[in-house]
Each structure stands twice: as C-alpha cells, then as structure tokens.
Motif scaffolding. Sequence first.
Motif, PDB file in Angstrom:
ATOM      1  N   SER A   1      17.073   5.011   0.221  1.00 10.77           N
ATOM      2  CA  SER A   1      16.838   5.866   1.385  1.00 10.77           C
ATOM      3  C   SER A   1      16.208   5.080   2.537  1.00 10.77           C
ATOM      4  CB  SER A   1      15.985   7.084   1.015  1.00 10.77           C
ATOM      5  OG  SER A   1      14.697   6.684   0.650  1.00 10.77           O
TER       6      SER A   1
ATOM      7  N   SER B   1      13.452   9.789   5.963  1.00 14.68           N
ATOM      8  CA  SER B   1      12.731   9.372   4.754  1.00 14.68           C
ATOM      9  C   SER B   1      11.522   8.553   5.212  1.00 14.68           C
ATOM     10  CB  SER B   1      13.648   8.513   3.884  1.00 14.68           C
ATOM     11  OG  SER B   1      12.931   8.035   2.775  1.00 14.68           O
ATOM     12  N   GLY B   2      10.347   8.941   4.754  1.00 18.07           N
ATOM     13  CA  GLY B   2       9.117   8.313   5.246  1.00 18.07           C
ATOM     14  C   GLY B   2       9.148   6.791   5.186  1.00 18.07           C
ATOM     15  N   SER B   3       9.526   6.255   4.018  1.00 16.02           N
ATOM     16  CA  SER B   3       9.469   4.804   3.858  1.00 16.02           C
ATOM     17  C   SER B   3      10.476   4.096   4.782  1.00 16.02           C
ATOM     18  CB  SER B   3       9.720   4.418   2.403  1.00 16.02           C
ATOM     19  OG  SER B   3      10.924   4.979   1.957  1.00 16.02           O
TER      20      SER B   3
ATOM     21  N   SER C   1      11.823  11.873  -4.500  1.00 17.51           N
ATOM     22  CA  SER C   1      10.579  11.611  -3.766  1.00 17.51           C
ATOM     23  C   SER C   1       9.941  12.902  -3.274  1.00 17.51           C
ATOM     24  CB  SER C   1      10.758  10.625  -2.626  1.00 17.51           C
ATOM     25  OG  SER C   1      12.053  10.467  -2.262  1.00 17.51           O
ATOM     26  N   THR C   2      10.775  13.899  -2.945  1.00 14.15           N
ATOM     27  CA  THR C   2      10.203  15.176  -2.475  1.00 14.15           C
ATOM     28  C   THR C   2       9.297  15.767  -3.560  1.00 14.15           C
ATOM     29  OG1 THR C   2      12.317  15.474  -1.416  1.00 14.15           O
ATOM     30  CG2 THR C   2      10.838  17.370  -1.376  1.00 14.15           C
TER      31      THR C   2
ATOM     32  N   LEU D   1      -0.465   4.138  -8.237  1.00 16.98           N
ATOM     33  CA  LEU D   1       0.679   5.035  -7.999  1.00 16.98           C
ATOM     34  C   LEU D   1       1.129   5.675  -9.318  1.00 16.98           C
ATOM     35  CD1 LEU D   1       3.128   6.042  -6.188  1.00 16.98           C
ATOM     36  CD2 LEU D   1       4.283   3.936  -6.865  1.00 16.98           C
TER      37      LEU D   1
ATOM     38  N   ASP E   1       7.732   0.521  -7.766  1.00  9.86           N
ATOM     39  CA  ASP E   1       8.087   1.717  -7.004  1.00  9.86           C
ATOM     40  C   ASP E   1       7.857   2.914  -7.916  1.00  9.86           C
ATOM     41  OD1 ASP E   1       8.827   1.631  -4.416  1.00  9.86           O
ATOM     42  OD2 ASP E   1      10.839   0.842  -4.807  1.00  9.86           O
ATOM     43  N   ALA E   2       8.324   4.082  -7.500  1.00 12.25           N
ATOM     44  CA  ALA E   2       8.190   5.245  -8.378  1.00 12.25           C
ATOM     45  C   ALA E   2       9.298   5.201  -9.433  1.00 12.25           C
ATOM     46  CB  ALA E   2       8.261   6.513  -7.552  1.00 12.25           C
TER      47      ALA E   2
ATOM     48  N   ILE F   1       0.894  -1.158   0.000  1.00 13.65           N
ATOM     49  CA  ILE F   1       0.000   0.000   0.000  1.00 13.65           C
ATOM     50  C   ILE F   1       0.931   1.207   0.000  1.00 13.65           C
ATOM     51  CG2 ILE F   1      -1.807   1.279   1.234  1.00 13.65           C
ATOM     52  CD1 ILE F   1      -2.751  -1.495   0.340  1.00 13.65           C
ATOM     53  N   LYS F   2       0.818   2.032  -1.023  1.00 16.81           N
ATOM     54  CA  LYS F   2       1.834   3.057  -1.272  1.00 16.81           C
ATOM     55  C   LYS F   2       1.625   4.343  -0.485  1.00 16.81           C
ATOM     56  CE  LYS F   2       3.426   0.396  -4.596  1.00 16.81           C
ATOM     57  NZ  LYS F   2       4.713  -0.292  -4.506  1.00 16.81           N
ATOM     58  N   TYR F   3       2.722   4.832   0.044  1.00 14.11           N
ATOM     59  CA  TYR F   3       2.785   6.172   0.655  1.00 14.11           C
ATOM     60  C   TYR F   3       3.088   7.127  -0.497  1.00 14.11           C
ATOM     61  CZ  TYR F   3       6.285   9.606   2.584  1.00 14.11           C
ATOM     62  OH  TYR F   3       7.069  10.695   2.877  1.00 14.11           O
ATOM     63  N   TRP F   4       2.148   7.984  -0.811  1.00 13.31           N
ATOM     64  CA  TRP F   4       2.367   8.921  -1.925  1.00 13.31           C
ATOM     65  C   TRP F   4       1.597  10.196  -1.594  1.00 13.31           C
ATOM     66  CZ3 TRP F   4       6.242   9.013  -4.886  1.00 13.31           C
ATOM     67  CH2 TRP F   4       6.260   9.720  -6.073  1.00 13.31           C
TER      68      TRP F   4
ATOM     69  N   LYS G   1       2.484  13.745   1.220  1.00  9.27           N
ATOM     70  CA  LYS G   1       2.753  13.942   2.655  1.00  9.27           C
ATOM     71  C   LYS G   1       2.427  15.362   3.085  1.00  9.27           C
ATOM     72  CE  LYS G   1       7.738  14.390   1.836  1.00  9.27           C
ATOM     73  NZ  LYS G   1       9.058  13.907   2.199  1.00  9.27           N
TER      74      LYS G   1
ATOM     75  N   HIS H   1       6.082  13.402  -3.956  1.00  9.14           N
ATOM     76  CA  HIS H   1       5.034  13.587  -2.938  1.00  9.14           C
ATOM     77  C   HIS H   1       4.343  14.937  -3.127  1.00  9.14           C
ATOM     78  CE1 HIS H   1       5.878   9.967  -0.684  1.00  9.14           C
ATOM     79  NE2 HIS H   1       7.166  10.240  -0.738  1.00  9.14           N
TER      80      HIS H   1
ATOM     81  N   GLN I   1       7.013  15.338   7.503  1.00  9.65           N
ATOM     82  CA  GLN I   1       7.031  13.915   7.157  1.00  9.65           C
ATOM     83  C   GLN I   1       5.837  13.147   7.711  1.00  9.65           C
ATOM     84  OE1 GLN I   1       9.455  13.902   4.681  1.00  9.65           O
ATOM     85  NE2 GLN I   1      10.330  12.083   5.579  1.00  9.65           N
TER      86      GLN I   1
HETATM   87  C1  DP6 Z   1       6.697   5.243  -4.078  1.00  6.43           C
HETATM   88  O1  DP6 Z   1      10.053   7.404   1.494  1.00  6.43           O
HETATM   89  O2  DP6 Z   1      11.327   7.870  -0.627  1.00  6.43           O
HETATM   90  O3  DP6 Z   1       8.336   4.237  -2.681  1.00  6.43           O
HETATM   91  O4  DP6 Z   1       9.672  10.586   2.701  1.00  6.43           O
HETATM   92  O5  DP6 Z   1      10.366  11.997   0.764  1.00  6.43           O
HETATM   93  O6  DP6 Z   1      11.935  10.256   1.646  1.00  6.43           O
HETATM   94  P1  DP6 Z   1      10.487  10.670   1.435  1.00  6.43           P
HETATM   95  O7  DP6 Z   1       9.869   9.643   0.397  1.00  6.43           O
HETATM   96  P2  DP6 Z   1      10.108   8.102   0.198  1.00  6.43           P
HETATM   97  O8  DP6 Z   1       8.811   7.741  -0.672  1.00  6.43           O
HETATM   98  C2  DP6 Z   1       8.533   6.436  -1.047  1.00  6.43           C
HETATM   99  C3  DP6 Z   1       7.480   6.407  -2.065  1.00  6.43           C
HETATM  100  C4  DP6 Z   1       7.176   5.044  -2.654  1.00  6.43           C
HETATM  101  C5  DP6 Z   1       6.062   4.333  -1.908  1.00  6.43           C
HETATM  102  C6  DP6 Z   1       6.384   3.767  -0.557  1.00  6.43           C
HETATM  103  O9  DP6 Z   1       7.509   3.325  -0.291  1.00  6.43           O
HETATM  104  O10 DP6 Z   1       5.427   3.694   0.249  1.00  6.43           O
END
Ligand code: DP6
Length: 361
Positions: free
Chosen positions: A125, A165-167, A223-224, A273, A314-315, A31-34, A36, A227, A40
């Motif tokens: 990261s 880094s969030g991930s 990633s900055t 994504l 991934d991205a 489940i993707k973090y995309w 923010k 996001h 963070q």
């Molecule tokens: C698409 O953790 O690299 O991999 O917080 O800015 O360092 P920052 O971003 P980052 O973003 C990862 C985005 C992703 C999806 C995920 O790992 O959830």
Amino acid sequence: MNFKLNELEEKQSFKKEKKVIWRSPSNIALIKYWGKKEKQIPANPSLSFTLSKSYTETSIVYKEKDNSYSGSLKFMFEGKENVPFQKKIEGFLNNITLYFPFLTEIQLIIDSHNSFPHSAGIASSASSMSALALCLCSIEKRHFGTLNRADEFFTKASFIARLGSGSASRSLFPYAATWGEIIENSISSDEFASVLPFDLHPRFKNYKDAVLIISKQVKKISSTVGHGLMKGHPFAKERFKQAKNNLKHLLSDLQSGNEERFIEIVEKEALTLHALMMSSNPGFILMEPNTLKVIEKIRDFRENKGIKLCFTLDAGPNVHLLYSDNDSDEVEKFIKHELVPYCEDKFWIADKLGEGPIEIL
Ligand code: DP6
C-alpha cells in the motif's frame, strides 16, 4: 496573445488522451505508526527509511469522459483487470475530488505493477498509494500549471498518499522521512510527511535492507483492523509517549551516526509493535517460529562478530535486516548461509535505501 490563449486552452483541455507514469518505492518504518484517529491522522509520529528496489510503477491514461467504457475508471494490476482493487481505488478517488476537482471530468485507465512478487507477503500500500498520488499531482501540474515548486508538489502528493494509506505518505522522500507532529519540530506534520531536517549521517545513507521472507502468506490482519486495536488499548497512552521519545532520540542518532543507540531503538520499536498486537483485544501473534530463530541469529552474529546490524519487523512475520554497505561481504555471507534456510522457498529481497520516487513519463 490569441496564440497564447489557445495554447493555454489546449493545456487545460482533457480532449486528447494523455499519459503519466511514476515509480514510487516502499518504505520500512523504524519508529512505527500504530494507531490512528479520524481522517488518517496518526496517533503518534513515525519515521521510515525509503527503499529503492521494492517499488510500484503506476501509469494513468486519461481523457475527457466520453463513456467509451462503463464507469470512469478501469484499474489494471500486473496487466490484468482487478475488480477488488478497482473498487478500493474508486472509493479513494471519490474521496479526494475536493483536492482534484478535475477528477469529475476525466476517465482514467490506471495500470499498476510491483517490482516484488505479489505473493511475497510484502505490504504494497505504501508504494502503490504514493505512486498513484504522484500521478494525480502530475496531471494537476501539467494541466493547471500549479504545484511547480518541488516542495509544494511532494507535500501535496504526501498529503494525498496519506489519505490512501498512512505509511504511503512517507515514501516520497530521499533516504528517510518523518510523519506526524513532533513537538518542538514544526517541520513534521500530521497531514503529510517530510524529509529529515538535516543530512543523514553517511554511515546510514549506505544502509541496506535484506527483507527475509519468513512467510509468503498475505497479512493475517488488515491495517485498518490493526490500527483499530490501539483504541482502548491498555498501554496506548504510554506507547504514544514512548514513540515520540524514541523518535527524538533516533533523529539525533541519524544525524550523529550513533549506531549503538540506533540499533537499540529500532529493535525495541519492532518488538513493541508486536507486543502491542499480542496484548490487544483480541490479541494477535504475527511472528512465526522462524521469525524468532532469525532474530536470535542476528543478535548472536552482532555479539560474536562485533558488526553493527539490526532487525525490524512489519505487522507480519517477515524480518528486515538493516546493515551498512561497508559490512556487505560478511553480512551477506551470513544471510545466505545462516538466515536464508529459515525463509519460505529460500526467498529474500536485497533492498537498500534510495532517493525516492522517479517520474518516468
Ligand atoms: C506496521 O500505512 O498500512 O507498517 O493507514 O490503514 O493504510 P493504513 O495503515 P498502514 O500501516 C502501517 C503500519 C506499520 C508501521 C508503519 O509503517 O509505520
């Protein structure tokens, strides 16, 4: 009594040079973090599998500042001084002195290397920021006697890693982790990641991840920037709602072993994504023709052989193929004969789920 006091002083003092080493894995988000918010904080909760063979090993040699080298940080990457990385880490350390006040008293030599080649197009990261956070928590624990409980230790490490880094916040736990508030589930927080609140179904515990390197090029967007594209994105609101729903269903599937719905959700997340990236302003196409070829091959193989496997992305253009170790023989033949020809220089990484970070020293 006096002896004890001296012992304590000795423990707290940074006079003698000391060393700490951690090895921390990368993770792959299902489940993707995309997207923010400030500081963070994720726009939606995410979930990842913890990998084992793709990791960063980081050592910190530290002692009281004595100006033996200029500044208080020397950063080495793969055995060489690396000024751009050093600047990034310096900024990060300055931001976290509130949580580690001892950072103002010591000088550090940080040495970091990855188990995967730098040119593999893999984001490092997550593994590198988590390894660094673990090292800092170990220094605190050794010198101040705090963070003695494992849960406290890993929660703080995850919190610190997230600020880098969030991930990275999700790399610290065995097999899988969630990060971000899920209503009705008080265990998951926006500030740090946590381990799943149940035992992962055995079918998933022995999952493998074949990372198919379609292109070794470094990321086209940071990633900055990535996001940031979710700010004002026309589909943002629906997306954040969808991620929460997908996560709730996936959690239930990971416990029950419902592989069919797992596959459906994981592939939908990966394609969403990329759909979000394509439909943002400006829009980006990060998949390559071979990414699509590989996806098509994976779906055909699943249909024709009835073997449950799926992909995530991934991205970037590289494909992560997820499958059970029980199906290794057939799937790995398929990878070698049918998928590897689409990889740059025929390069792929055979990874699998793992137990999380290891303290080396
Ligand atoms: C698409 O953790 O690299 O991999 O917080 O800015 O360092 P920052 O971003 P980052 O973003 C990862 C985005 C992703 C999806 C995920 O790992 O959830």
